[in-house]
Design a protein around this motif. Structure first.
Motif, PDB file in Angstrom:
ATOM      1  N   UNK A  35       7.050   2.435   0.808  1.00 42.51           N
ATOM      2  CA  UNK A  35       6.226   2.214  -0.543  1.00 42.51           C
ATOM      3  C   UNK A  35       5.713   3.267  -1.252  1.00 42.51           C
ATOM      4  N   UNK A  36       5.876   3.541  -2.590  1.00 46.79           N
ATOM      5  CA  UNK A  36       5.323   4.423  -3.176  1.00 46.79           C
ATOM      6  C   UNK A  36       4.374   4.031  -4.530  1.00 46.79           C
ATOM      7  N   UNK A  37       2.899   4.103  -4.491  1.00 47.86           N
ATOM      8  CA  UNK A  37       2.289   3.593  -5.507  1.00 47.86           C
ATOM      9  C   UNK A  37       2.458   4.514  -6.816  1.00 47.86           C
ATOM     10  N   UNK A  89      12.181   0.503  -9.736  1.00 53.08           N
ATOM     11  CA  UNK A  89      11.521  -0.788 -10.469  1.00 53.08           C
ATOM     12  C   UNK A  89      11.603  -0.391 -12.102  1.00 53.08           C
ATOM     13  N   UNK A  90      10.565  -0.705 -12.904  1.00 57.87           N
ATOM     14  CA  UNK A  90      10.435  -0.439 -14.195  1.00 57.87           C
ATOM     15  C   UNK A  90       9.401   0.783 -14.335  1.00 57.87           C
ATOM     16  N   UNK A  91       9.313   1.617 -13.415  1.00 57.05           N
ATOM     17  CA  UNK A  91       8.636   2.994 -13.563  1.00 57.05           C
ATOM     18  C   UNK A  91       9.363   3.828 -14.261  1.00 57.05           C
ATOM     19  N   UNK A  92      10.804   3.747 -13.757  1.00 52.06           N
ATOM     20  CA  UNK A  92      11.837   4.969 -14.414  1.00 52.06           C
ATOM     21  C   UNK A  92      13.081   4.347 -14.336  1.00 52.06           C
ATOM     22  N   UNK A 103       7.228   2.257  -6.236  1.00 53.71           N
ATOM     23  CA  UNK A 103       8.617   2.527  -6.049  1.00 53.71           C
ATOM     24  C   UNK A 103       8.998   2.091  -4.703  1.00 53.71           C
ATOM     25  N   UNK A 104      10.058   2.386  -4.442  1.00 55.20           N
ATOM     26  CA  UNK A 104      10.552   2.267  -2.781  1.00 55.20           C
ATOM     27  C   UNK A 104      11.670   3.222  -2.345  1.00 55.20           C
ATOM     28  N   UNK A 142       0.774  -1.318   0.155  1.00 51.95           N
ATOM     29  CA  UNK A 142       0.198   0.045  -0.016  1.00 51.95           C
ATOM     30  C   UNK A 142       1.018   1.249  -0.115  1.00 51.95           C
ATOM     31  N   UNK A 143       0.400   2.369  -0.787  1.00 52.80           N
ATOM     32  CA  UNK A 143       1.079   3.576  -0.549  1.00 52.80           C
ATOM     33  C   UNK A 143       1.287   4.004   0.722  1.00 52.80           C
ATOM     34  N   UNK A 144       2.755   4.340   1.069  1.00 58.16           N
ATOM     35  CA  UNK A 144       3.047   4.856   2.522  1.00 58.16           C
ATOM     36  C   UNK A 144       3.283   3.759   3.238  1.00 58.16           C
ATOM     37  N   UNK A 145       3.302   2.383   2.925  1.00 55.96           N
ATOM     38  CA  UNK A 145       3.514   1.138   3.791  1.00 55.96           C
ATOM     39  C   UNK A 145       5.234   1.276   4.057  1.00 55.96           C
TER      40      UNK A 145
END
Length: 233
Positions: free
Chosen positions: A144-146, A168-171, A156-157, A130-133
Motif C-alpha cells: 500500500x502506498x498513500x 485507482x483513480x490517482x492516475x 495505490x497498490x 497504512x502507507x507501507x502495509x
C-alpha cells in the motif's frame, strides 16, 4: 507464481457535488484458484462475484472512499455468506473515513428499522490501510502506498511479483485520475503521482481505476506537463 489478475469492468452513475457523472470502473481480482483479494469493486457486485466464482474472498481493498465503491463493498465482502463473521475484511485508508461515514450515514437515514439504522451508523472498515502495509495472496505481495489528492485517503497498490501498479483513480492513462474531470486537490495529487512513479521500474504496468492500462515510463514522461492543470487549483 500462482497469482494472477482478472479485470471486471462495470458502469454506472456517480454523483459528486450534486453533479451526476457516468463512470466506467475497473475492478481487479488478484489471487489463485482458491483465494482472491478484490480491489475496487464498483456498481455491479453480481458481475464481480461471478468472476470470483467459488474462490474465497480474503479481503476487499478500496483505493478510495468514493460512493461507487461503497455501494457494493458489503455485498462483495459477504460473497454470499449470511454470517457476518465469515465476511471478508474491508480495507480503506483512515483519511477517507469521512466519506465512509457520510455514505453509510445517508443509508441509515433511509432505514425504517432503528436497529438497522444504528448498525449502519456504527459500521467501520475492518482494516485501516497504512502507507507501507502489505497484503499477501497467492505468493504475491500487495504493498500500500498513500497517494492523497483524488481523495484524502487515496492509495495505490504495488505488486513487484506481478509487475503491476494498481493506481485507482490517482492516475489514469495520459492524465491524473478523476471522476468526470473533477479534481479535489490537484497539487497534492500531482505530488503524489510524482513521488509514486519516480522510483518505480519504467516497464511496470499501471492498471488504473478507469480506462486502459499504461506503464510507469509512459506516465512519468507526461507527469511534468500536467503542472498547468494545478494553476487554478
Amino acid at each position: 507464481m500462482d497469482a494472477r489478475i482478472e479485470q471486471v469492468v462495470t458502469s454506472g452513475t456517480l454523483t459528486l457535488d450534486d453533479t451526476e457523472h457516468d463512470v466506467e470502473a475497473n475492478t481487479y481480482i488478484v489471487g489463485d484458484d482458491d483465494e482472491v483479494i478484490v480491489i475496487d469493486p464498483a456498481f455491479d457486485a453480481e458481475a464481480i462475484l461471478k468472476e470470483v466464482g467459488d474462490r474465497e474472498v480474503m479481503a476487499v481493498l478500496l483505493t478510495d472512499g468514493n460512493e461507487h465503491h461503497l455501494e457494493v463493498v458489503l455485498e462483495v465482502a459477504a460473497a454470499g455468506e449470511d454470517d457476518e463473521e465469515n465476511w471478508a475484511p474491508i480495507a480503506l485508508h483512515r483519511a477517507d473515513r469521512l466519506l465512509w461515514r457520510d455514505y453509510f450515514g445517508r443509508l441509515a437515514k433511509e432505514e425504517d428499522d432503528e436497529d438497522d439504522a444504528k448498525a449502519l451508523r456504527a459500521l467501520e472498515p475492518d482494516i485501516w490501510l497504512e502507507d507501507g502495509g502489505i497484503f499477501e495472496i497467492g505468493e504475491a505481495q500487495l504493498e500500500i502506498v498513500h497517494t492523497p489528492g483524488h481523495t484524502p485517503g487515496s492509495v495505490s497498490v504495488i505488486s513487484e511479483q506481478l509487475g503491476v501498479l494498481f493506481a485507482g483513480d490517482t492516475l489514469h492513462r495520459g492524465r491524473p485520475g478523476s471522476i468526470g474531470g473533477v479534481y479535489e486537490d490537484m497539487r497534492k495529487q500531482l505530488n503524489s503521482i510524482g513521488a509514486l512513479l519516480t522510483p518505480l521500474p519504467k516497464d511496470l504496468r499501471v492498471l488504473p481505476g478507469q480506462g486502459e492500462e499504461t506503464t510507469v515510463g509512459e506516465e512519468d514522461a507526461r507527469w511534468e506537463t500536467w503542472g498547468s492543470l494545478a494553476q487554478d487549483d
